[in-house]
Design an enzyme around this catalytic site. Structure first.
Site, mmCIF file in Angstrom:
data_model
loop_
_atom_site.group_PDB
_atom_site.id
_atom_site.type_symbol
_atom_site.label_atom_id
_atom_site.label_comp_id
_atom_site.label_asym_id
_atom_site.label_seq_id
_atom_site.Cartn_x
_atom_site.Cartn_y
_atom_site.Cartn_z
ATOM 1 N N GLY A 69 0.810 -1.217 0.000
ATOM 2 C CA GLY A 69 0.000 0.000 0.000
ATOM 3 C C GLY A 69 0.845 1.269 0.000
ATOM 4 O O GLY A 69 0.570 2.209 -0.750
ATOM 5 N N THR A 70 1.872 1.286 0.832
ATOM 6 C CA THR A 70 2.698 2.492 0.923
ATOM 7 C C THR A 70 3.352 2.806 -0.414
ATOM 8 O O THR A 70 3.320 3.940 -0.892
ATOM 9 C CB THR A 70 3.777 2.308 2.009
ATOM 10 N N CYS A 325 -0.492 1.970 12.284
ATOM 11 C CA CYS A 325 0.630 2.715 11.742
ATOM 12 C C CYS A 325 0.899 3.983 12.545
ATOM 13 O O CYS A 325 1.970 4.556 12.478
ATOM 14 C CB CYS A 325 0.372 3.080 10.283
#
Lengths: 385, 405
Positions: A69-70, A325
């Site tokens: 995702g990042t 996160c």
């Protein structure tokens, strides 16, 4: 053990793991090699891509593999900003994005880009009128998440799409890491979406692998330069075992999607209905179509989220503060802060996130456990008074 | 709509007499071949029509297959009903409702071979027409050029009703045009030329030259897979792989660069001709198109064709590249043809081939080679395989992939 932290990561599925193992062991050629073993790997890569494209309802050439995702978010955002810098340096996002989006924009701001962060209402939703007013002739990118990772708000991607239809040159990115497989696909993925991010470990596949959807014809500057894999957009030898495992996980994820979403919603409803009756509990994730079925965020007044998470952990129940996160940083600008929730209440929030393997029996057990914890804390905090 | 049979009308019967019987017999055989996995279907070839009795088989699936059978001009899905007015009317209405779109015109066309049936053709036309008018809105009659013609055939055994006229691919049934070899490279043109050969009823066998290690197994498999696509039009096609590397190496070593291409092609044509003779065939087909590349100028063709008097037929000789591509897309070979594997035509292509080679020169240079020995050795290495419709040679791991994913 009750695992209610599926938005952070999911348990890898046994059959997905077995695909990973088989591919890692037997099909280990480099897809770029000319010989038969490379060929075999390239073919599996194509099959995986085809299957994913078909399941997502996109074209095969629109599926790009990233490390998760990042990286997908960074490629979409930085890639657009750099690619289109000649046409403008104004970028728009929301104030409730995941850190991998938010910090992307912070970094770009430091490089001289102008960033507008749209506010949200008390449900955590972006207002389309705010977006309309923010757009100017310099705008090259709009990036809004599909489903908020902290409280589960579904953003009005369809309305935003309608608005952006009038601005065809603005690239529209949707971080859909929390949105796949929740039976809300048509709300968070429209014809107008140019770029979308996915992460495999959110749906029972290995971590370290993800997808960037990029509509045909849209241009991005690559972040990694190298051997030119993924049509030059993402160089680096393809992580084939993880890719194949992810293709399988998506197939499993989207099988009986509706029933799974209903099951998650039933758990959410049950716990939510119970929490409603408790003085001092504030629920942020509502039980309507504007929220994803799998996330339930609430706060117990006077008790820090962290404390509640650890207390539940003593009973073998795993949850998280609002975002894994962000959980190690207390000064994080959170979704709740953007919603103008009192700081005290915001720091009290915890997030339960479900998947299809969770059961109503677990919900009952959670309620039973929470009741004991609640009685203890309520007394200390005079909540019943 | 549950159709009971398909009435097939034949294509051009260019030569009459006994050939007509051959044509019909061959067509029936080809239809049987493409429908071999429908054991319930009965095929009745008659002198003017062929009747395919479905016995419950799905029309839409059969339709997909019939579309690729050469020799069929048109066909109509038909429903067999008992000989009562009520059955005719009800079935006609059902058929019309399914195919009629607002704004269309129609007429009823009755034919009667059973003259004892209660109503004559005019009566039936009127009665059925009235019935349809009563039960459907927007109907409009047009006698001259109706959009839909409802055909009612009153025969001894039953009444047959249809209102669709579907177009087949035309052409001649494969096999009625004799047998020939086809030089298949794997590019865009030769598969199209193969299709056109099949369309004229010519039963072809593919000749493919390959040159390991200069060309890969993939290139060979690609040619085989192309053959699999073309086999849809004929049931099956033999694929003859001819090893060509020794000839190419020898030519490259011994001859001046300008004549490499011409002499290579002369060898290919010789080999094709020898294989043709061994297999009792009448002609050689290829995918040459005039002026497309150096080997396809008229001068080159003349210099190459010098090695044989056998007819060399070039179905795409006068077509433009864009026309060829359009046809390749239609028949489903294009996407595969453009897969970029080296083939034996590109691997030893000289940078400056002569576009106007001289026949005398070609002969003179060739005299330096052991032509017969080279040909013999190549022929002794040929491999023949039979390829069936849609047989896969490239993506042979798809099932394994599906199990993993």
């Amino acid at each position: 053990m009750i695992y209610f932290d599926n938005s952070a990561t999911t348990k890898i599925d046994d059959t997905v793991l077995s695909t990973y193992n088989t591919v890692a062991r037997d099909i280990w050629g480099n897809p770029s090699s000319l010989h038969q073993m490379g060929d075999r790997a390239a073919q599996l890569l194509t099959s995986s891509r085809q299957q994913i494209a078909q399941l997502l309802g996109v074209k095969q050439e629109e599926v790009f593999f990233t490390s998760g995702g990042t990286e997908s978010n960074n490629t979409a955002i930085k890639g657009t900003a750099i690619q289109k810098r000649e046409f403008g340096k104004h970028l728009i996002t929301s104030s409730v994005e995941h850190a991998s989006v938010m910090n992307d924009f912070n970094a770009l701001e430091n490089l001289g880009y102008r960033v507008t962060r749209l506010p949200v209402d008390r449900h955590g939703r972006v207002n389309v009128n705010d977006l309309r007013q923010a757009i100017d002739t310099d705008t090259t990118l709009v990036s809004i998440m599909g489903v908020n990772n902290e409280i589960g708000t579904i953003q009005p991607i369809d309305d935003i799409s309608d608005l952006l239809t009038n601005y065809p040159t603005i690239q529209f990115h949707v971080d859909n890491v929390q949105a796949l497989g929740k039976n809300i696909w048509s709300q968070v993925f429209t014809e107008r979406v140019d770029l979308a991010s996915f992460s495999a470990h959110k749906f029972h596949a290995p971590r370290g692998i993800g997808i960037l959807y990029k509509k045909t014809g849209k241009m991005l500057s690559p972040l990694l330069d190298g051997g030119g894999q993924e049509k030059g957009l993402r160089s680096g030898t393809e992580n084939l075992p993880a890719i194949a495992a992810m293709a399988k996980a998506i197939r499993l994820l989207l099988t009986d999607e509706q029933a799974k979403a209903e099951q998650e919603l039933a758990i959410k409803s049950k716990i939510s209905d119970y929490l409603q009756t408790k003085p001092g509990v504030k629920i942020f994730s509502e039980l309507n179509d504007d929220f994803a079925p799998h996330i339930l965020c609430f706060a117990l007044k006077g008790i820090r989220g962290e404390t509640l998470v650890h207390t539940l952990e003593d009973y073998d129940i795993y949850t998280s503060t609002t975002s894994a996160c962000a959980s190690t940083r207390s000064d994080e600008a959170s979704t709740l802060a953007a919603m103008h929730i009192d700081n005290d209440l915001a720091t009290s929030a915890i997030r339960l996130s479900f998947d299809e393997s969770n059961t109503l029996a677990e919900a009952t057990e959670f309620i039973h456990t929470f009741e004991q914890i609640y009685n203890h804390f309520a007394q200390i905090n005079h909540l019943g008074d | 709509m549950k159709y009971t049979e398909i009435m097939v009308r034949y294509g051009e019967l260019s030569t009459k007499g006994k050939n007509r019987k051959d044509f019909i017999g061959r067509l029936a055989g080809n239809v049987t071949k493409v429908l071999h996995d429908f054991p319930e279907i009965e095929i009745h070839p008659r002198h003017d029509r062929m009747h395919i009795v479905l016995n419950g088989a799905s029309f839409s699936e059969v339709d997909q297959r019939l579309r690729k059978v050469f020799g069929i001009q048109t066909y109509s899905p038909t429903i067999k009903v008992e000989k009562t007015l009520q059955a005719i009317e009800e079935t006609s209405l059902e058929l019309m409702k399914e195919t009629f779109k607002p704004g269309m015109t129609f007429k009823v066309n009755t034919r009667r071979s059973d003259h004892h049936f209660t109503y004559d053709t005019n009566e039936l036309n009127t009665m059925v027409g009235d019935y349809l008018f009563k039960h459907m809105a927007d109907l409009k009659v047009e006698m001259k050029h109706p959009d839909l013609t409802l055909r009612i055939e009153v025969r001894q055994d039953a009444i047959y009703i249809s209102n669709q006229l579907l177009h087949g691919v035309g052409g001649m049934p494969v096999g009625t045009g004799g047998r020939a070899v086809m030089m298949l490279s794997g590019g865009i043109d030769s598969p199209v030329a193969s299709y056109l050969a099949l369309k004229r009823g010519v039963d072809i066998e593919m000749i493919h030259f390959y040159s390991p290690p200069y060309t890969t197994q993939k290139a060979l498999n690609k040619a085989k897979e192309l053959t699999g696509i073309l086999a849809n039009y004929s049931g099956r096609i033999n694929f003859i792989a001819v090893p060509f590397a020794e000839i190419q190496e020898t030519i490259k070593e011994k001859l001046p660069e300008g004549y490499l291409m011409t002499v290579q092609r002369r060898f290919m044509l010789r080999l094709a001709d020898r294989i043709r003779a061994q297999r009792n065939e009448l002609a050689i087909f290829n995918g040459e198109s005039v002026g497309q590349v150096a080997s396809q100028t008229l001068e080159s063709m003349a210099a190459i064709n010098d090695v044989t008097t056998t007819p060399v037929v070039r179905p795409v000789a006068t077509m433009d590249k864009t026309e060829i591509i359009k046809l390749a897309e239609e028949i489903g070979t294009f996407d595969l043809s453009i897969e970029p594997f080296e083939d034996c035509c590109t691997i030893f292509a000289p940078p400056r081939p002569k576009t106007k080679p001289k026949i005398d020169k070609a002969r003179e240079f060739e005299a330096r080679l052991d032509v017969e020995g080279l040909i013999e050795r190549a022929l002794s290495g040929i491999k023949v395989t039979t390829i069936h419709p849609n047989e896969k040679f490239l993506a042979d791991k798809a099932e394994e992939d599906a199990a993993l994913l």
